[in-house]
Scaffold this motif. Structure first.
Motif: not given
Length: 393
Positions: A195-204, A328-333, A162-169
């Protein structure tokens, strides 16, 4: 043209470029390209790649794009003013068939760091798209969408995730710009809060997503030349980053000299100052355990920090890592190739790495064999000695 906007790149190119403008505007650098796939012949596409790069060098930032950058809290107004005058220049890049006559191509970028830093990501995206549109005339987009929806379901339909967030890299190794956009649309429509977000500035900008990124290997590598002494170059890099961003963009990259050397430098001061660290080579489970212990040993609560995983991730690995560390910590992908170039074809494993800064060799000593890239063996051996790295990588 494949690249239609100078924002079609990763955010960390801009965050690093701002540091270069403010602190290292005179630095001269060299980047070299490498394809890690054996037996790939890219020489038939040299002219097409050159034409696409020529188009890239004709681009300028639009007023809309500059206004978007200006709204980002960590981007400073003088940097945006500089970008309003900026364009990439062809005189700093060459594309030639390899002199080894082995089907490889040599792409060399050489010039002022401030004026060459934005080449890497779009050039790699160009090579990918030129290759795949020539070798996959009728792409199996239906298969790509099937695979993508299976990945999303793996996390979206599991209550434990439920709390897992993935970003486009996935910009640099994407199948194509159009497919990348299709992936973004599908994620935004069907992946929801995951969906956490994207590394791509144009698509953001285009899709109202969060742009993500801080620093890359080239920044810490360049500091080998720019810092006061080699042994302190990693510390110098982190301190200059903190000087520029004053606590913002606080994810440190951990694998330029390997995890052991990182932990020797990432002391209590940095444990408290930075928000976390990013993993990009070596065993991610071992890395996470060691970093959590580092926070604990330095009297920092790991649950207040973030571990960012971004090394060759697929969604099965994401779920396993999330299950291990979520309490145990905050995680992001950040998922790259597996997200934007998974239609059933073998992706190109291509990179463009900084190899010199101010005429001096620079290198990273990865925890993953085969990721290192330096043409000066004597310097690599010296770097190992200075950072007390005994394992071969």
């Amino acid at each position: 043209m494949i690249i239609a906007s100078l924002l079609d790149t990763d955010l960390y190119k801009f965050t690093m470029m701002q540091v270069v403008l403010h602190h290292f505007p005179a630095a001269e650098v060299e980047y070299r390209y490498k394809c890690r796939n054996p037996g790939i012949d890219l020489t038939p596409y040299v002219d097409e790649i050159r034409d696409e790069i020529a188009g890239l060098c004709r681009l300028r930032f639009s007023e809309q794009e500059l206004a978007y950058l200006r709204k980002l809290r960590f981007i400073k107004s003088d940097f945006v003013d500089f970008l309003s005058l900026f364009h990439l220049q062809q005189k700093y890049i060459t594309v030639e068939p390899s002199t080894a006559n082995n089907g490889e191509i040599d792409i060399v970028v050489k010039g002022p760091w401030l004026h060459t830093i934005l080449f890497e990501v779009p050039v790699l995206a160009i090579v990918n798209e030129v290759y795949f549109r020539a070798t996959q005339i009728t792409p199996d987009y239906a298969e790509g969408l099937k695979r993508l929806h299976s990945k999303m379901a793996l996390i979206r339909d599991d209550a434990a995730m439920a709390g897992c967030k993935v970003a486009d890299y996935g910009t640099r190794r994407r199948f194509s710009h159009a497919w990348h956009e299709e992936v973004i649309r599908a994620l935004q429509k069907d992946f929801g809060q995951h969906l956490a977000g994207t590394s791509n500035v144009y698509f953001a900008m285009e899709y109202g997503l969060t742009p993500l990124g801080t620093m890359a290997h080239e920044y810490l590598q360049a500091c080998q030349s720019l810092g006061p002494r080699l042994r302190d170059s990693q510390i110098f890099a982190f301190e200059m980053w903190a000087k520029e961003y004053r606590g913002d963009l606080g994810i440190a990259l951990s694998d330029v000299y390997g995890m052991s050397a990182f932990l020797r430098d990432f002391d209590m001061y940095f444990c408290k100052l930075f928000d976390g660290a990013r993993h990009d080579s070596g065993d991610p489970f071992d890395w996470g355990e060691r970093l959590i212990k580092q926070f604990q040993d330095n009297r920092v609560d790991p649950t207040t920090k973030t571990l960012v995983f971004s090394d060759s991730l697929d969604f099965n690995k994401v779920t396993a890592l999330y299950s291990r560390f979520k309490d145990r910590t905050r995680v992001a992908f950040g998922v790259g190739t597996n997200l934007t170039n998974d239609l059933g074809y073998q992706p190109l494993q291509i990179v463009m790495k900084m190899v010199r800064c101010n005429g001096q060799p620079v290198a990273k000593l990865s925890d993953t064999p085969g990721k290192n890239m330096c043409d000066d063996a004597a310097y690599v051996n010296y770097l190992r000695q200075v950072f007390e790295i005994t394992s071969e990588a």
